[in-house]
Design a protein around this motif. Structure first.
Motif, mmCIF file in Angstrom:
data_model
loop_
_atom_site.group_PDB
_atom_site.id
_atom_site.type_symbol
_atom_site.label_atom_id
_atom_site.label_comp_id
_atom_site.label_asym_id
_atom_site.label_seq_id
_atom_site.Cartn_x
_atom_site.Cartn_y
_atom_site.Cartn_z
ATOM 1 N N ILE A 1 0.830 -1.204 0.000
ATOM 2 C CA ILE A 1 0.000 0.000 0.000
ATOM 3 C C ILE A 1 0.862 1.249 0.000
ATOM 4 N N ARG A 2 1.852 1.283 0.881
ATOM 5 C CA ARG A 2 2.729 2.448 0.971
ATOM 6 C C ARG A 2 3.422 2.722 -0.359
ATOM 7 N N ASP A 3 3.953 1.698 -0.996
ATOM 8 C CA ASP A 3 4.657 1.894 -2.266
ATOM 9 C C ASP A 3 3.712 2.395 -3.355
ATOM 10 N N ALA A 4 2.486 1.864 -3.374
ATOM 11 C CA ALA A 4 1.502 2.342 -4.348
ATOM 12 C C ALA A 4 1.144 3.798 -4.080
ATOM 13 N N ALA A 5 1.063 4.161 -2.801
ATOM 14 C CA ALA A 5 0.733 5.543 -2.434
ATOM 15 C C ALA A 5 1.844 6.507 -2.830
ATOM 16 N N VAL A 6 3.095 6.100 -2.672
ATOM 17 C CA VAL A 6 4.218 6.955 -3.079
ATOM 18 C C VAL A 6 4.099 7.292 -4.564
ATOM 19 N N ARG B 1 1.337 7.085 -6.517
ATOM 20 C CA ARG B 1 0.111 7.824 -6.812
ATOM 21 C C ARG B 1 0.173 9.254 -6.310
ATOM 22 N N PHE B 2 0.655 9.468 -5.089
ATOM 23 C CA PHE B 2 0.785 10.830 -4.574
ATOM 24 C C PHE B 2 1.754 11.638 -5.434
ATOM 25 N N GLY B 3 2.837 10.988 -5.867
ATOM 26 C CA GLY B 3 3.798 11.681 -6.722
ATOM 27 C C GLY B 3 3.195 12.071 -8.053
ATOM 28 N N ARG B 4 2.367 11.211 -8.603
ATOM 29 C CA ARG B 4 1.774 11.468 -9.921
ATOM 30 C C ARG B 4 0.644 12.493 -9.857
ATOM 31 N N ASP B 5 -0.247 12.348 -8.859
ATOM 32 C CA ASP B 5 -1.477 13.145 -8.834
ATOM 33 C C ASP B 5 -1.527 14.182 -7.719
#
Length: 224
Positions: free
Chosen positions: A19-24, A26-30
């Motif tokens: 989850i954390r890696d996916a959030a990094v 996604r947050f970076g992109r959007d």
């Protein structure tokens, strides 16, 4: 399910790390307006599982901040304590693996607020540690004002990245961001290495005269 520990604790290789890696990414992109459901879809989990592991979106972001800072700290310390210049310069060949980390860091600083300020201060604290490690390894000069030098270098590095990516927006395109990051590294590496290794001025008269023109000259370190 969580393997134990307080909310925000990450189990390496487990769902929380996924989850954390996916959030990094996604947050970076959007940006930090990205919703938990979107991050959950990216990670292949439910939004409820994110809340279970991290407590809230803010808790997830704190975990992302800690992870990104730890990765940057390790990479910087390795770079500044490695006396093999060939190995050091070869690290730029793998810049793609750092693209999501750099992108997340830029988003964090651009977002401002308490978490951004905390992230910046943690970066400066980490920089102090790896610069000290570089001094101990004999590859970094000592400073008359180590704390001030550390803060300047951190601001300089962040500022350079912010200017570059403001002028070269990626518009949410991952490949475009990675290509831009590689071009940034290609553009700044030689002048940065030249400046750090060789210096800018031909003599040190400005440095020696500086204490005569300021009310509180630096004195918290060894002589430069």
């Amino acid at each position: 399910m969580r393997t134990g520990g307080a909310p925000g604790a990450v189990d390496p290789g487990g769902a929380s790390a996924q989850i954390r890696d996916a959030a990094v990414v996604r947050f970076g992109r959007d940006g930090f307006g990205a919703g938990l459901r979107t991050i959950a879809d990216d990670a292949g989990v439910t939004a409820g599982l994110i809340v279970h592991h991290f407590g809230s979106k803010e808790g997830l972001r704190r975990a992302c901040d800690a992870h990104v800072l730890a990765l940057l700290r390790t990479a910087k310390e390795e770079a500044l304590t490695d006396t093999d210049t060939g190995s050091l310069l070869a690290r730029t060949a793998g810049i793609e693996e750092f693209a999501p980390i750099v992108r997340y860091l830029l988003r964090s600083v651009q977002a401002g607020g308490e978490l951004a300020a905390t992230t910046a201060e943690h970066m400066i604290g980490d920089a102090a540690a790896y610069l000290a490690a570089g001094e101990a390894a004999g590859v970094i000069r000592s400073s008359r004002a180590p704390a001030a030098r550390t803060r300047f270098l951190a601001y300089q590095g962040l500022g350079s990245l912010l200017v570059w990516f403001t002028l070269h927006p990626d518009n949410g395109d991952d490949a475009r961001f990675t290509a831009s990051l590689r071009e940034y590294v290609r553009t700044i590496t030689f002048p940065a290495v030249e400046l750090f290794c060789q210096g800018l001025f031909v003599d040190r008269s400005m440095l020696d005269d500086h204490p005569l023109h300021v009310p509180d000259p630096p004195s918290d370190g060894a002589s430069a």
